[in-house]
Design a protein around this motif. Structure first.
Motif, PDB file in Angstrom:
ATOM      1  N   HIS A 115       0.938  -1.080  -0.067  1.00 37.11           N
ATOM      2  CA  HIS A 115       0.231  -0.166  -0.379  1.00 37.11           C
ATOM      3  C   HIS A 115       0.758   1.068   0.241  1.00 37.11           C
ATOM      4  CE1 HIS A 115      -2.662   3.001   1.535  1.00 37.11           C
ATOM      5  NE2 HIS A 115      -3.461   2.582   0.898  1.00 37.11           N
ATOM      6  N   CYS A 130       8.231   0.731 -12.788  1.00 38.15           N
ATOM      7  CA  CYS A 130       7.594  -0.727 -12.202  1.00 38.15           C
ATOM      8  C   CYS A 130       8.042  -1.451 -13.306  1.00 38.15           C
ATOM      9  CB  CYS A 130       6.432   0.016 -11.282  1.00 38.15           C
ATOM     10  SG  CYS A 130       6.144   0.706 -10.291  1.00 38.15           S
ATOM     11  N   PHE A 161       3.827  -7.724  -7.940  1.00 37.71           N
ATOM     12  CA  PHE A 161       2.772  -8.109  -7.477  1.00 37.71           C
ATOM     13  C   PHE A 161       2.345  -9.123  -7.114  1.00 37.71           C
ATOM     14  CE2 PHE A 161       3.752  -3.423  -9.424  1.00 37.71           C
ATOM     15  CZ  PHE A 161       4.386  -2.927  -8.231  1.00 37.71           C
ATOM     16  N   SER A 166      -2.368  -8.992  -3.550  1.00 42.10           N
ATOM     17  CA  SER A 166      -3.400  -7.321  -3.715  1.00 42.10           C
ATOM     18  C   SER A 166      -2.847  -6.044  -3.281  1.00 42.10           C
ATOM     19  CB  SER A 166      -4.800  -7.136  -2.871  1.00 42.10           C
ATOM     20  OG  SER A 166      -5.357  -8.833  -3.403  1.00 42.10           O
ATOM     21  N   SER A 167      -2.762  -4.820  -3.965  1.00 45.83           N
ATOM     22  CA  SER A 167      -1.874  -4.557  -3.664  1.00 45.83           C
ATOM     23  C   SER A 167      -3.247  -2.807  -4.369  1.00 45.83           C
ATOM     24  CB  SER A 167      -0.480  -4.137  -4.345  1.00 45.83           C
ATOM     25  OG  SER A 167       0.176  -5.286  -3.981  1.00 45.83           O
ATOM     26  N   LEU A 193       1.852  -9.097 -12.441  1.00 46.87           N
ATOM     27  CA  LEU A 193       0.627  -8.884 -11.469  1.00 46.87           C
ATOM     28  C   LEU A 193      -0.055 -10.157 -11.805  1.00 46.87           C
ATOM     29  CD1 LEU A 193      -1.210  -5.708 -13.069  1.00 46.87           C
ATOM     30  CD2 LEU A 193       1.299  -6.070 -12.114  1.00 46.87           C
ATOM     31  N   ARG A 249      -5.055  -8.557  -7.779  1.00 46.15           N
ATOM     32  CA  ARG A 249      -5.504  -7.700  -7.778  1.00 46.15           C
ATOM     33  C   ARG A 249      -4.093  -5.960  -7.495  1.00 46.15           C
ATOM     34  NH1 ARG A 249      -8.542  -6.205 -11.455  1.00 46.15           N
ATOM     35  NH2 ARG A 249      -9.911  -7.782 -11.127  1.00 46.15           N
ATOM     36  N   LEU A 250      -4.064  -5.423  -8.581  1.00 47.47           N
ATOM     37  CA  LEU A 250      -3.367  -3.970  -8.096  1.00 47.47           C
ATOM     38  C   LEU A 250      -4.367  -2.687  -9.022  1.00 47.47           C
ATOM     39  CD1 LEU A 250      -0.510  -2.825  -7.913  1.00 47.47           C
ATOM     40  CD2 LEU A 250      -0.268  -2.465 -10.474  1.00 47.47           C
ATOM     41  N   SER A 251      -4.557  -1.886  -7.997  1.00 48.84           N
ATOM     42  CA  SER A 251      -5.132  -1.136  -8.173  1.00 48.84           C
ATOM     43  C   SER A 251      -4.092   0.451  -8.081  1.00 48.84           C
ATOM     44  CB  SER A 251      -6.191  -0.570  -7.783  1.00 48.84           C
ATOM     45  OG  SER A 251      -7.079  -2.003  -7.726  1.00 48.84           O
ATOM     46  N   LEU A 257      -5.745  -5.272 -13.418  1.00 45.90           N
ATOM     47  CA  LEU A 257      -5.196  -4.427 -13.375  1.00 45.90           C
ATOM     48  C   LEU A 257      -6.614  -3.391 -13.368  1.00 45.90           C
ATOM     49  CD1 LEU A 257      -3.240  -1.739 -13.159  1.00 45.90           C
ATOM     50  CD2 LEU A 257      -2.890  -1.854 -15.645  1.00 45.90           C
TER      51      LEU A 257
END
Length: 382
Positions: free
Chosen positions: A177, A187, A192, A195-196, A212, A215-217, A262
């Protein structure tokens, strides 16, 4: 190291150790390479140096137990290359006036850099964080280099960085986070695995070839970041380095990324290159995500005047049209996009396919106007 005796600081008599620590407090180079530090020896170091170290060298030092380095002032560049912290370490409110090196440093327990200040770049390249990493309220006046690090625990950060944050090749095994106010976020090839979430201000983010697995947001964070005590992060020193985008972060590439995990919220996508991304039809684009538009201008096709339609477009079409349009007037209707992978062969059919997949993603998100623009782009590129 006690130079006159040629012996380790931890293995000299108490009077000799006192003399060595007093010389460090008087401005001599603080050379502690390879020293095995106990909590008691660190407390003695703090007492005799009053927490101020000059030209501090901790290369290959080993810190057993809890290492309390909070509030220390490192007036020269601090070097912890190949050091090992066997217990938790606290650098809270430490001040590094000429930056620091933590190359290949191993942190076996929790590592805290909360409210620490680096007045130059800090390098963590290939460091290992085997437990949690916290950088809440941290300020870096230069480059924050986390390239090739491995974080086996979670990472929490709220920080301001004036130049660039590099996570290229890093492996994040647990949730991350990050709240970042930084001009550039690198990046490439970052993994990842849990989940980040990345909450960004100003950042020009590059996710080329990122992995990924969960989940990457990516979010645009409106307003200053707040710390746990409700004080706001100071972005004053960041102002000379940020682009004029009203704080909006911009994603510039997701080439080579499986984007099925993503999510993009309120990101600028004017220069984002999609060619080479996988599962684009499953990407989640929500909020006010801004794509590029052709410039309002007249062009010519087959000797017939035409006017470019005012529609949302992807950077890949701009890149393609700059290569295929013959007249300077026609090319002038499209943005000049820098190809981050020179030599890539992209055909009109590829751009049409990109529009087709993105159109489905927008339709699934109930963005009918955006989907209509991409349908037009698909037809125009085919």
């Amino acid at each position: 190291m006690v130079r006159e005796r040629g012996r380790c600081l931890a293995h000299v008599t108490a009077p000799d150790r006192q003399i060595a620590l007093l010389s460090a407090s008087a401005g001599s180079r603080a050379d502690y390479r390879g020293v095995p530090f106990t909590p008691e020896l660190l407390a003695e170091l703090r007492r005799w140096t009053q927490g101020v170290l000059y030209e501090a060298r901790f290369d290959q030092a080993v810190f057993s137990g809890e290492a309390d380095l909070s509030g220390f002032v490192f007036s020269g560049r601090a070097d912890f290359t190949d050091a090992r912290f066997q217990g938790s370490v606290d650098f809270g409110r430490a001040r590094f006036r000429h930056g620091a090196d933590f190359l290949r440093t191993v942190f076996e327990e929790d590592a805290g850099f909360d409210r620490s200040e680096f007045e130059d770049s800090v390098d963590f390249m290939r460091a290992e964080f085997r437990s949690t990493l916290s950088m809440t309220g941290t300020c870096v006046m230069g480059i924050l280099d986390l390239s090739r690090v491995r974080c086996s625990g979670s990472m929490e950060a709220t920080l301001v960085c004036t130049h660039e944050a590099r996570l290229g090749g890093a492996v994040m095994e647990q949730p991350v986070h990050l709240q970042l106010a930084v001009p550039r976020l690198y990046c490439r090839e970052t993994s990842f695995l849990a989940s980040s979430a990345l909450l960004l201000r100003f950042a020009e983010a590059d996710l080329t070839d990122a992995h990924l697995a969960a989940r990457l947001s990516l979010f645009h964070h409106y307003g200053l970041f707040l710390l746990p005590d409700r004080t706001a992060m100071d972005e004053t020193r960041l102002q000379p380095y940020i682009p004029d985008r009203f704080g909006a972060p911009e994603l510039v590439s997701i080439r080579g990324v499986d984007v099925s995990h993503l999510t993009l919220v309120d990101m600028w996508l004017r220069r984002c290159l999609f060619f080479g991304a996988h599962h684009l039809d499953q990407i989640r684009i929500s909020g006010e995500c801004y794509f590029a538009y052709p410039y309002r201008d007249w062009g010519v096709h087959g000797g017939v005047p035409l006017r470019w339609a005012r529609r949302r477009t992807i950077a890949d079409e701009h890149l393609l049209r700059h290569g295929v349009e013959r007249s300077a007037r026609n090319r002038g209707a499209w943005r000049e996009i820098t190809d981050d992978l020179p030599g890539t062969v992209m055909e009109p059919a590829h751009v049409a396919q990109l529009y087709r997949q993105l159109r489905k993603a927008l339709e699934d998100n109930k963005d009918e106007p955006g989907a209509a623009d991409f349908y037009y782009g698909e037809m125009g590129a085919a």
